[in-house]
Write an enzyme that holds these catalytic residues in place. Structure first.
Site, PDB file in Angstrom:
ATOM      1  N   ARG A 155      -2.106  -5.141   4.347  1.00 38.89           N
ATOM      2  CA  ARG A 155      -3.105  -5.301   5.371  1.00 38.89           C
ATOM      3  C   ARG A 155      -3.127  -6.903   5.665  1.00 38.89           C
ATOM      4  O   ARG A 155      -3.003  -7.661   4.746  1.00 38.89           O
ATOM      5  CB  ARG A 155      -4.292  -4.746   5.197  1.00 38.89           C
ATOM      6  CG  ARG A 155      -4.419  -3.457   5.008  1.00 38.89           C
ATOM      7  CD  ARG A 155      -5.516  -2.886   4.369  1.00 38.89           C
ATOM      8  NE  ARG A 155      -6.132  -1.663   4.253  1.00 38.89           N
ATOM      9  CZ  ARG A 155      -5.652  -0.723   2.835  1.00 38.89           C
ATOM     10  NH1 ARG A 155      -5.210  -1.792   2.012  1.00 38.89           N
ATOM     11  NH2 ARG A 155      -5.900   0.262   2.722  1.00 38.89           N
ATOM     12  N   LYS A 182      -8.587  -2.806   0.030  1.00 35.83           N
ATOM     13  CA  LYS A 182      -9.892  -2.194   0.674  1.00 35.83           C
ATOM     14  C   LYS A 182     -10.686  -1.566  -0.433  1.00 35.83           C
ATOM     15  O   LYS A 182     -10.033  -1.083  -1.417  1.00 35.83           O
ATOM     16  CB  LYS A 182      -9.308  -1.221   1.507  1.00 35.83           C
ATOM     17  CG  LYS A 182     -10.263  -0.849   2.776  1.00 35.83           C
ATOM     18  CD  LYS A 182      -9.538   0.029   3.656  1.00 35.83           C
ATOM     19  CE  LYS A 182     -10.756   0.573   4.713  1.00 35.83           C
ATOM     20  NZ  LYS A 182     -10.140   1.334   5.886  1.00 35.83           N
ATOM     21  N   HIS A 256      -0.145  -5.084  11.663  1.00 35.25           N
ATOM     22  CA  HIS A 256      -0.115  -3.507  11.075  1.00 35.25           C
ATOM     23  C   HIS A 256       1.141  -2.765  11.482  1.00 35.25           C
ATOM     24  O   HIS A 256       1.192  -1.915  10.757  1.00 35.25           O
ATOM     25  CB  HIS A 256      -1.241  -2.851  11.844  1.00 35.25           C
ATOM     26  CG  HIS A 256      -1.887  -2.004  10.771  1.00 35.25           C
ATOM     27  ND1 HIS A 256      -2.834  -2.466   9.508  1.00 35.25           N
ATOM     28  CD2 HIS A 256      -2.190  -0.746  10.661  1.00 35.25           C
ATOM     29  CE1 HIS A 256      -3.183  -1.531   9.064  1.00 35.25           C
ATOM     30  NE2 HIS A 256      -2.956  -0.427   9.443  1.00 35.25           N
ATOM     31  N   ARG A 259       3.195  -3.030   8.404  1.00 37.58           N
ATOM     32  CA  ARG A 259       2.738  -2.051   7.350  1.00 37.58           C
ATOM     33  C   ARG A 259       3.334  -0.717   7.648  1.00 37.58           C
ATOM     34  O   ARG A 259       3.639   0.012   6.844  1.00 37.58           O
ATOM     35  CB  ARG A 259       1.281  -2.282   7.350  1.00 37.58           C
ATOM     36  CG  ARG A 259       0.349  -1.059   6.503  1.00 37.58           C
ATOM     37  CD  ARG A 259      -1.010  -1.615   6.302  1.00 37.58           C
ATOM     38  NE  ARG A 259      -1.765  -0.561   5.729  1.00 37.58           N
ATOM     39  CZ  ARG A 259      -1.737  -0.518   4.263  1.00 37.58           C
ATOM     40  NH1 ARG A 259      -1.436  -1.441   3.467  1.00 37.58           N
ATOM     41  NH2 ARG A 259      -2.742   0.592   3.975  1.00 37.58           N
ATOM     42  N   HIS A 282      -3.615   3.394  -0.113  1.00 39.50           N
ATOM     43  CA  HIS A 282      -4.347   4.411   0.513  1.00 39.50           C
ATOM     44  C   HIS A 282      -5.105   5.151  -0.465  1.00 39.50           C
ATOM     45  O   HIS A 282      -4.732   5.709  -1.492  1.00 39.50           O
ATOM     46  CB  HIS A 282      -3.004   5.335   1.172  1.00 39.50           C
ATOM     47  CG  HIS A 282      -2.491   4.818   2.375  1.00 39.50           C
ATOM     48  ND1 HIS A 282      -1.232   5.303   2.937  1.00 39.50           N
ATOM     49  CD2 HIS A 282      -2.850   4.112   3.286  1.00 39.50           C
ATOM     50  CE1 HIS A 282      -0.990   4.774   3.978  1.00 39.50           C
ATOM     51  NE2 HIS A 282      -2.020   4.010   4.203  1.00 39.50           N
ATOM     52  N   TYR A 291       3.097   9.053   7.784  1.00 32.31           N
ATOM     53  CA  TYR A 291       4.327   8.288   8.027  1.00 32.31           C
ATOM     54  C   TYR A 291       5.501   9.148   8.172  1.00 32.31           C
ATOM     55  O   TYR A 291       6.657   8.803   8.540  1.00 32.31           O
ATOM     56  CB  TYR A 291       4.386   7.256   6.904  1.00 32.31           C
ATOM     57  CG  TYR A 291       3.330   6.399   7.221  1.00 32.31           C
ATOM     58  CD1 TYR A 291       3.514   5.335   8.193  1.00 32.31           C
ATOM     59  CD2 TYR A 291       2.334   6.404   6.561  1.00 32.31           C
ATOM     60  CE1 TYR A 291       2.445   4.165   8.450  1.00 32.31           C
ATOM     61  CE2 TYR A 291       1.315   5.129   6.573  1.00 32.31           C
ATOM     62  CZ  TYR A 291       1.335   4.167   7.559  1.00 32.31           C
ATOM     63  OH  TYR A 291       0.405   3.390   7.787  1.00 32.31           O
TER      64      TYR A 291
END
Length: 306
Positions: A155, A182, A256, A259, A282, A291
């Site tokens: 990120r 995160k 992004h 990413r 994630h 994805y």
């Protein structure tokens, strides 16, 4: 002093006194406890925007119809992903306020949220497009930023937060980096040696290059002298956008996208979905599953011998 309630957020306990008269500001303050700085800033902006729309500061005086009207306003103004995020922020706060006893019911219960797209095909780049961006970016700081975002799937906030102390040379052929991500979680990633070589070259161009200095620094003047100060997320995003436009890509390309490209390309090249999940940080593998749908030129029929 008697405690009526203890609020638990991210292992932080905040006692609320019986005699304390809660206000919307106080409830917002409690709601934001334990969240990352980036999340706090985003949530705060979302709540401020809604209160400006409602023209009322106290959530207890806002009609449920105002929440519905706000959702309709967002639909006319923003993309689906942005709408969902803004409504999710509002829903999270209202749910917290109900649990705290500040609101008697959740006014967001009647608000319909737009369905999220299950494909990322429109938000990724082909390998040739990524390599074009890398090859055409002459500034070493900017090129290193693109390579770190793409090779590690970071990120943008994770990338600009990197310090030289986060890197460890395990041996002559292996370098790892500790990424603060995160949810306040760290993950350790292996850095491609070619990227590490270029990063060490970047370090030699910096006056402020101690272990606690930032890897990606802002420029202090038109001569592009690195200041030692952290490159902020907004300017890092502008770097990616400018590099994309310079090679003829759309101005909608953001950090992004790189990413997304990291995930899509590594899956296409044989990486396991679990490995990609851990690399990108994630929380849920369902997010990584998206994805697998991100290549519009691929189809199961192409793998059949007919």
């Amino acid at each position: 002093m008697t405690t009526a309630l203890a609020v638990h957020e991210a292992e932080v306990i905040i006692p609320i006194n019986h005699h304390e008269q809660p206000t919307t500001e106080r409830v917002i303050e409690l709601w934001l406890v334990g969240l990352s700085r980036t999340t706090r800033e985003q949530y705060s902006r979302d709540i401020r925007q809604f209160r400006t729309f409602a023209k009322l500061a106290d959530f207890r005086t806002i009609s449920p119809m105002t929440f519905i009207a706000y959702a309709q306003y967002l639909e006319q103004t923003y993309a689906v992903a942005t709408i969902r995020r803004k409504l999710a922020s509002l829903s999270s706060f209202c749910s917290f306020a109900v649990r705290l006893g500040f609101l008697t019911a959740n006014p967001m219960a009647a608000v319909r949220k737009p369905k999220a797209s299950t494909t990322l095909a429109g938000k990724t780049l082909s390998q040739s497009q990524v390599f074009r961006m890398l090859d055409r970016t002459e500034d070493i700081r900017d090129r290193c930023l693109l390579k770190v975002l793409y090779s590690l799937g970071l990120r943008v906030s994770e990338a600009v937060g990197l310090r030289w102390s986060d890197f460890t040379e395990v041996n002559t052929t292996k370098t790892t980096v500790s990424v603060f991500g995160k949810g306040g979680k760290y993950r350790t990633l292996v850095l491609p040696q070619s990227v590490w070589t270029e990063l060490t070259e970047l370090r030699t161009t910096q006056q402020h290059n101690g272990v606690n200095d930032y890897v990606f620094q802002s420029y202090s003047n038109r001569h592009r002298k690195q200041s030692g100060k952290q490159l902020d997320r907004c300017n890092a995003s502008k770097v990616v956008k400018a590099c994309a436009v310079a090679v003829g890509l759309t101005s909608s390309v953001s950090a992004h996208f790189l990413r997304h490209a990291c995930a899509s390309h590594s899956l296409a090249n044989g990486a396991s979905i679990q490995l990609v999940k851990e690399t990108l940080g994630h929380a849920n593998i369902a997010t990584t599953n998206w994805y697998l749908e991100a290549n519009p030129d691929d189809c199961a029929s192409l793998y059949l011998n007919v």
